[in-house]
Design an enzyme around this catalytic site. Structure first.
Site, short mmCIF file in Angstrom:
data_model
loop_
_atom_site.label_atom_id
_atom_site.label_comp_id
_atom_site.label_asym_id
_atom_site.label_seq_id
_atom_site.Cartn_x
_atom_site.Cartn_y
_atom_site.Cartn_z
NE ARG A 177 -4.07 -2.04 1.87
CZ ARG A 177 -3.72 -3.25 2.46
NH1 ARG A 177 -3.07 -3.35 3.55
NH2 ARG A 177 -4.83 -4.30 2.60
CE LYS A 198 -0.26 13.85 -15.01
NZ LYS A 198 -0.57 14.39 -16.10
CD GLU A 231 7.94 16.42 -22.68
OE1 GLU A 231 7.03 17.38 -22.24
OE2 GLU A 231 7.02 15.57 -23.04
CE LYS A 248 5.69 17.56 -13.91
NZ LYS A 248 5.80 16.13 -14.88
CD GLU A 299 -3.59 16.61 -16.00
OE1 GLU A 299 -2.48 16.13 -15.70
OE2 GLU A 299 -4.00 16.40 -16.99
NE ARG A 359 0.80 16.88 -12.64
CZ ARG A 359 1.61 16.21 -12.09
NH1 ARG A 359 1.00 16.08 -10.85
NH2 ARG A 359 2.38 15.34 -12.71
CG ASN A 373 -1.22 17.08 -20.45
OD1 ASN A 373 -0.21 16.39 -20.16
ND2 ASN A 373 -2.25 16.88 -19.65
CG HIS A 422 2.08 16.21 -23.92
ND1 HIS A 422 2.66 17.17 -24.04
CD2 HIS A 422 2.47 14.98 -23.46
CE1 HIS A 422 3.75 16.91 -23.25
NE2 HIS A 422 4.00 15.60 -23.10
CG HIS A 439 -0.27 11.49 -26.32
ND1 HIS A 439 -0.98 11.70 -25.25
CD2 HIS A 439 0.97 11.32 -26.09
CE1 HIS A 439 -0.18 11.86 -24.28
NE2 HIS A 439 1.01 11.40 -24.56
CG HIS A 483 6.68 11.44 -25.23
ND1 HIS A 483 5.31 11.35 -25.59
CD2 HIS A 483 6.93 12.20 -24.51
CE1 HIS A 483 4.70 12.26 -24.69
NE2 HIS A 483 5.93 12.85 -23.87
N1 GLY Z 1 4.02 15.09 -17.96
C1 GLY Z 1 2.90 16.06 -17.38
C2 GLY Z 1 2.65 15.85 -15.88
O1 GLY Z 1 3.27 15.35 -15.27
O2 GLY Z 1 1.45 16.34 -15.60
#
Ligand code: GLY
Length: 370
Positions: A122, A144, A186, A228, A238, A242, A246, A249, A253, A267
């Protein structure tokens, strides 16, 4: 010199340390976090070949023992098979709630190991030691974590913040130039979404940092990570701001999917082209002048990067096919496509009600130029 960016998330707060030689000093950096002097390291074969002995020696210098699991390199590792192998290996090693797991690699390893740490007993703590530019400026920071499903990328996962991130700038010199520049996609994204000043700094310093200047590389990573960290601190899960991370993206994508997530388009390359297409869409909608997408593309070209659909080798679907791939993106909400658009370089915002005919027109024109 080591720079520190703090990610202020209350009980889940942590530091991102940025500098050269951090892997060799990993023991001293990690030791204060440990309950006992051993860690479980998960990495992949290329990183292991180049850097695992440096890490082992760095940990041993602080009296820390490590055991390592070396996974295959590549995106296909980021699925159930290697994930369950990792979780079982950590359990066999008797990793406990107070132990520390180390994710040592690029985005695939960071995401997979972070997710394993999130669900093991957990939740156990983990350290990110990102070894690609992309992982240093994006995926290792912000919590993430996850793996891919046959239904799509990153569809299985959890938010689980690391306890420490060690971004060793020295390892970037072992990357293939194409991989370095894909990560740079990025970095450009951060300028595009939130800082004209940073974008101008990249215009001035990008070529020298790509050529190997470690001071400039560290500064680019620090400024990206600071942006960030500010965004993640404001919106960890998000719910709003946040999503600006993207930028590029949704288009990116779709292009990655259209090229089979292959070497045809990495990517970060998809993100860079996606940023240019998002800016082009913004200009068509009258949100910014045409100068902004042109300036973004000029910088990508100056860096020797892909900047448009014309730079992607091989066949691509038509505009409708690309739109269908965008609609499968997980950022679809209530059947509507969400885009990150901008009012200028550094002024991105989340748009829910974009006229899809404009998007289709941008894609048709870009496809016609191939
Ligand atoms: N890569 C996008 C984020 O971490 O929100």
């Amino acid at each position: 010199m080591t720079e520190i960016v703090h990610v202020p998330l209350g009980e889940r707060a942590y530091d991102v340390k940025i500098g050269t030689g951090l892997i060799a000093r990993a023991g001293a950096e990690i030791a204060p976090l440990l309950g006992r002097e051993r860690v479980a390291v998960v990495t992949e074969e290329n990183v292991a070949r180049l850097h695992l002995e440096t890490l082992r020696a760095g940990l041993a210098a602080a009296g820390i023992e490590m055991e390592a699991l070396v996974l295959p390199a590549g995106e296909s590792t980021k699925g159930w098979a290697e994930f369950s192998r990792t979780v079982e290996w950590l359990l066999e090693r008797k990793v406990e709630r107070n132990d520390m797991v180390v994710a040592f690699g690029g985005g695939v390893i960071g995401d997979l190991v972070g997710f394993a740490a999130a669900i093991l007993r957990r939740g156990v703590r983990f350290v990110q030691i990102p070894t690609t530019l992309l992982a240093q400026v994006d995926s290792s920071v912000g919590g993430k974590t996850g793996i891919n499903s046959p239904h799509g990328k990153n569809l299985i996962g959890a938010f689980h913040q690391p306890s420490l991130v060690l971004a060793d700038i020295g390892v970037l010199s072992t990357l293939a130039p194409r991989d370095f520049l894909a990560g740079y996609g990025e970095v450009v994204k951060y300028g595009g979404l939130g800082s004209l000043d940073f974008f101008e700094w990249l215009e001035a310093n990008g070529p020298a940092l790509a050529a190997g200047d470690e001071g400039l590389r560290a500064e680019a990573v620090r400024r990206s990570v600071q942006m960030k960290a500010d965004i993640v601190a404001a919106d960890e899960t998000e719910q709003g701001v946040r999503a600006l991370l993207n930028l590029g993206h949704t288009f990116g994508h779709a292009l990655e999917a259209a090229t089979g997530f292959s070497q045809r388009l990495l990517h970060g390359e998809g993100v860079a082209i996606g940023c240019a297409l998002a800016f082009e869409t913004s200009a068509r909608l009258g949100l910014m002048s045409q100068e902004s997408p042109s300036r973004l593309r000029a910088h990508l070209a100056a860096m020797g990067m892909k900047k448009d659909l014309a730079d992607i080798p091989g066949e691509l679907p038509g505009a409708e096919g690309l739109m269908a791939l965008m609609a499968q993106d997980k950022k679809v909400q209530a059947g509507r496509l969400r885009f990150i658009l901008a009012r200028g370089i550094g002024e991105a915002f989340l748009a829910d009600d974009v006229d899809l005919d404009v998007v289709r027109g941008v894609l048709e024109e870009a496809l016609a130029a191939r």
